[in-house]
Design an enzyme around this catalytic site. Structure first.
Site, short mmCIF file in Angstrom:
data_model
loop_
_atom_site.label_atom_id
_atom_site.label_comp_id
_atom_site.label_asym_id
_atom_site.label_seq_id
_atom_site.Cartn_x
_atom_site.Cartn_y
_atom_site.Cartn_z
N LYS A 112 -1.62 3.19 1.41
CA LYS A 112 -2.55 2.15 1.82
C LYS A 112 -3.48 2.63 2.94
O LYS A 112 -4.66 2.28 2.95
CB LYS A 112 -1.79 0.89 2.26
CG LYS A 112 -1.13 0.18 1.09
CD LYS A 112 -0.52 -1.14 1.49
CE LYS A 112 0.02 -1.86 0.25
NZ LYS A 112 0.45 -3.22 0.54
N LYS A 195 0.35 1.73 -10.60
CA LYS A 195 0.95 0.41 -10.74
C LYS A 195 -0.13 -0.66 -10.68
O LYS A 195 -1.15 -0.50 -10.00
CB LYS A 195 2.02 0.19 -9.67
CG LYS A 195 1.55 -0.46 -8.38
CD LYS A 195 2.73 -0.92 -7.53
CE LYS A 195 2.21 -1.61 -6.26
NZ LYS A 195 2.20 -3.05 -6.34
N LYS A 198 -2.43 -5.77 -6.32
CA LYS A 198 -3.46 -6.65 -5.76
C LYS A 198 -4.56 -5.82 -5.12
O LYS A 198 -5.72 -6.17 -5.17
CB LYS A 198 -2.85 -7.55 -4.67
CG LYS A 198 -1.97 -8.64 -5.21
CD LYS A 198 -1.40 -9.49 -4.08
CE LYS A 198 -0.41 -10.49 -4.63
NZ LYS A 198 0.84 -10.54 -3.86
P1 ATP Z 1 -0.54 -4.84 -2.53
O1 ATP Z 1 -1.23 -3.89 -3.50
O2 ATP Z 1 -1.49 -5.49 -1.57
O3 ATP Z 1 0.67 -4.25 -1.87
P2 ATP Z 1 1.04 -6.01 -4.59
O4 ATP Z 1 0.30 -6.12 -5.86
O5 ATP Z 1 1.97 -4.86 -4.42
O6 ATP Z 1 -0.04 -6.05 -3.42
P3 ATP Z 1 2.89 -7.64 -3.12
O7 ATP Z 1 2.66 -9.01 -2.61
O8 ATP Z 1 2.86 -6.49 -2.17
O9 ATP Z 1 1.81 -7.36 -4.30
O10 ATP Z 1 4.26 -7.57 -3.91
C1 ATP Z 1 5.03 -8.71 -4.25
C2 ATP Z 1 6.17 -8.27 -5.14
O11 ATP Z 1 5.67 -7.85 -6.41
C3 ATP Z 1 6.96 -7.09 -4.58
O12 ATP Z 1 8.34 -7.33 -4.81
C4 ATP Z 1 6.50 -5.92 -5.40
O13 ATP Z 1 7.49 -4.91 -5.51
C5 ATP Z 1 6.24 -6.58 -6.73
N1 ATP Z 1 5.24 -5.84 -7.50
C6 ATP Z 1 3.98 -5.59 -7.10
N2 ATP Z 1 3.32 -4.89 -8.06
C7 ATP Z 1 4.22 -4.69 -9.07
C8 ATP Z 1 4.13 -4.03 -10.34
N3 ATP Z 1 3.01 -3.44 -10.75
N4 ATP Z 1 5.23 -4.01 -11.12
C9 ATP Z 1 6.38 -4.61 -10.72
N5 ATP Z 1 6.52 -5.25 -9.54
C10 ATP Z 1 5.45 -5.29 -8.71
MG MG Z 2 2.74 -4.37 -2.46
#
Ligand code: ATP
Ligand code: MG
Length: 332
Positions: A112, A195, A198
């Site tokens: 990040k 992956k 967000k």
């Molecule tokens: P950011 O990119 O800002 O970190 P994010 O998409 O990872 O956002 P988070 O709010 O950080 O979203 O994660 C919330 C939950 O969703 C966490 O438990 C994370 O492990 C899970 N998660 C996020 N992306 C994935 C993915 N692509 N596949 C499976 N689980 C995910």
């Molecule tokens: Mg995350």
């Protein structure tokens, strides 16, 4: 009952399919077997710049989506992280137990901060994994339902809990990650090497649960597959198709082996068209339910107020014990 704890960021408004399959589905399931605490982690959201009005709206929206996904305030404790000040307080304690090098090894931070540039990345982003440690330990959680990207942070949590327990006496439960292998990492539909996220996904590769269903269908139909035409689960050689099969299988409950048979001799287009339909059937009622919670702010606020009160009772007890063990003079 064992305890479960997890949190999700309100940063982007809509949750995405990776959040749902990797984490939120497990939150819903663990309500049945665990004393479960789930929170919208707004303190984590400000590790990157946030617009105040958007943060406020997205925090409500996140809570509404969690309820729409199946969290039941009768069976779990749902709250907003900043409503429980003990998170920041225990976070400081944990910062003082974490080595600088140890924190520097967190790959989520490295990824990040690399994206933002060294001068724009904040110290808050650097220590957010340590705040996460506090989030988990405050509730004496046994199980932490998360996606694969969070495994290293749970490992850090275990290390710090053990360190504290050794130094100051048994205080914290050592938590374990609850990661469902099949859905632990859902990939970007345009780039199956990264992956779905967000903050890092391309708009076309990211399935937002609150997108117009038509947009969702279009994104599924234009997902990247590969040049060969066989529909087969093979994450190494066919990551795009395998990602679609994982999503399809999880949303329908059909085994991947059965899907492979069903689509034998058929084209990728057929799989994508059917999956687009499955996805639209899933997101349409989800959108409606989310809107219903947003349209009834009184109910939403009262759920969050009750949740914060329940969470605070547990968190305050853990914090008081921690402060006492460390030698802080109690306020008289
Ligand atoms: P950011 O990119 O800002 O970190 P994010 O998409 O990872 O956002 P988070 O709010 O950080 O979203 O994660 C919330 C939950 O969703 C966490 O438990 C994370 O492990 C899970 N998660 C996020 N992306 C994935 C993915 N692509 N596949 C499976 N689980 C995910
Ligand atoms: Mg995350």
């Amino acid at each position: 009952r064992p305890r479960a704890l997890s949190g999700i960021q309100p940063t982007a408004g809509s949750f995405h399919l990776g959040n749902y399959l990797g984490a939120i589905r497990q939150y819903v399931a663990l309500q049945e077997t665990h004393d479960a605490f789930y929170m919208v982690v707004d303190l984590h959201a400000i590790t990157v710049p946030q617009d105040p009005a958007e943060l406020r709206a997205n925090t409500r929206l996140a809570a509404a989506q969690l309820l729409a996904a199946g969290l039941d305030p009768e069976r779990c404790t749902l709250f907003i992280q900043s409503h429980v000040p003990e998170h920041a307080q225990l976070g400081w304690v944990m910062n003082c137990l974490t080595g600088f090098g140890e924190a520097s090894r967190m790959t989520q931070f490295k990824d990040k901060s690399a994206k933002q540039g060294a001068d724009r990345a904040t110290v808050g982003l650097f220590t957010y994994p340590v705040l996460q440690v506090a989030d988990i330990l405050l509730y004496q959680a046994d199980a932490v339902p998360v996606g694969e990207d969070q495994r290293q942070h749970i490992e850090l949590t275990r290390d710090l809990a053990e360190r504290f327990n050794t130094r100051f006496g048994d205080t914290f439960t050592i938590p374990a990650p609850h990661i469902v292998k099949e859905v632990a990492k859902i990939y970007d539909l345009q780039d199956p090497a990264i992956k779905m996220s967000k903050s890092a996904s391309t708009p076309k590769g990211l399935i937002n649960l609150l997108d117009e269903p038509k947009t969702t269908a279009k994104k599924v139909k234009s997902a990247v597959t590969d040049t060969d035409t066989v529909i087969r689960f093979d994450p190494v050689d066919k990551p795009g198709v395998s990602n679609l099969l994982t999503i399809y299988s999880t949303l329908t409950g059909k085994a991947i082996a059965d899907l492979e048979k069903e689509y034998e001799g058929r084209m990728y287009g057929a799989l994508k068209t059917d999956l687009a339909e499955v996805m639209v059937e899933f997101v349409t009622p989800f959108r409606t339910r989310t809107q219903e919670y947003l349209d009834d702010p009184g109910t939403l606020d009262s759920i969050l107020a009750k949740g914060a009160a329940k969470a605070r009772a547990v968190a305050a007890e853990t914090l008081a014990t921690t402060f006492d063990r460390m030698g802080f003079l109690p306020a008289k």
